[in-house]
Design an enzyme around this catalytic site. Sequence first.
Site, mmCIF file in Angstrom:
data_model
loop_
_atom_site.group_PDB
_atom_site.id
_atom_site.type_symbol
_atom_site.label_atom_id
_atom_site.label_comp_id
_atom_site.label_asym_id
_atom_site.label_seq_id
_atom_site.Cartn_x
_atom_site.Cartn_y
_atom_site.Cartn_z
ATOM 1 N N THR A 83 -16.775 3.446 17.728
ATOM 2 C CA THR A 83 -17.816 2.386 16.433
ATOM 3 C C THR A 83 -17.782 1.608 17.316
ATOM 4 O O THR A 83 -19.506 0.426 17.415
ATOM 5 C CB THR A 83 -17.216 2.802 15.641
ATOM 6 O OG1 THR A 83 -17.445 3.955 14.991
ATOM 7 C CG2 THR A 83 -17.970 1.596 14.857
ATOM 8 N N ASP A 84 -17.124 0.824 18.082
ATOM 9 C CA ASP A 84 -17.708 -1.096 18.746
ATOM 10 C C ASP A 84 -18.397 -0.537 19.537
ATOM 11 O O ASP A 84 -19.272 -1.837 20.284
ATOM 12 C CB ASP A 84 -15.925 -1.251 18.854
ATOM 13 C CG ASP A 84 -15.125 -2.147 18.155
ATOM 14 O OD1 ASP A 84 -16.032 -2.276 16.597
ATOM 15 O OD2 ASP A 84 -13.774 -2.507 18.021
#
Length: 394
Positions: free
Chosen positions: A178-179
């Site tokens: 997600t980052d």
Amino acid sequence: MGALSHLRVLDLSRVLAGPWATQILADLGAEVIKVERPDGGDDTRAWGPPFMAGGDGEPTAESAYFLCTNRGKQSRCVDIKSAEGQAALRALARDCDVLVENFKVGDAARFGLDYASLSALNPGLVYCSITGFGQTGPLRDRPGYDFLVQAMGGLMSVTGQPDGSPGAEPMKVGVALTDIMTGLYATVGILAALTERDRSGLGQQVDLALLDVTAATLANQASNYLVGGINPGQLGNAHPNIVPYQSFVARDGHLVVAVGNDAQFRRFVAVLGCPELADDSRFLSNRLRVQHREQLIPLLQAPMLTRDKADWLQRLATAGVPAGPINSIAEVFSEPQILARDMRVNVPHPLNPDLELVGSPIKLSRTPIVYDSAPPTLGQHTESVLARLVPDRQ
């Protein structure tokens, strides 16, 4: 000269999502000034072991984690809580095209470094804010972390072994995906805002939320729900919309097969020695194979146990059936294709001239990426950045 060598970026972000975006911009030639706390710098500098070895073979203070996402930047130490530090950052912002920050919502305003304040000084500034939940909405004030958002954003609900099978539980992805994806979306948003600035002369704020990105990158799984009314679950290594598209067990371990159409399925079952399956009324099309997944997969798995992985992979490659080994990371970075594509690169560091990092997947024909600037040591460029920008601080 890199493709973005005309741009200057002020990086007020830390950890991964923001630094990933600014490393992409640095790889593409932008000048990136990374602002760090004097008392330790970016959090990830302490995220180890492992730490890079120095010339004497002993560990330095440079963590492998920090090194993975800060190549090509200059490090300047600033005490953002002090009036002097805030004034220095405002001076830097006046002279930059892009600013990236990941403060909690409202914190930048407390320091006079919010978009409204800085755009008044530099109307052309593209200001990218990265938070867990965005600048609006009921969760805007909550801190967000990749693991938390993988759970809240639905990614963990479709990752892991199916319910009822050994080891079944929702699982996070093995990297902070997600980052990483937020960093990529941030880069796209920044470049879009810069392109629009060429017409209007004005910058704008780019608002990125980890939760939004997680929802967006659910892709076909989200569409399976929104369009088809199917609430997807965990399928292990299988695919919700394509069969067979999963891992199989050979005599000596696992491999993956990615059959994407009916012609490939026919060739696959011929290699397995069961060509009659291609004419079975249950398996004539992908739609039917998805419907009869539970009947088909055991019929394919049984012959896979009769040969070793390497034998199957050679036979499948000859037949034009997409298949591959499940490589360890060590095997990935010894893979001839990876090496041929310059995905393992030497980036000489002041403390280790033999430092190796992962290369960029972006290959440009006229302005290729040059790996001539290692991730900086803490505060390495404080004086040089200050000296160059003194006239702009008036």
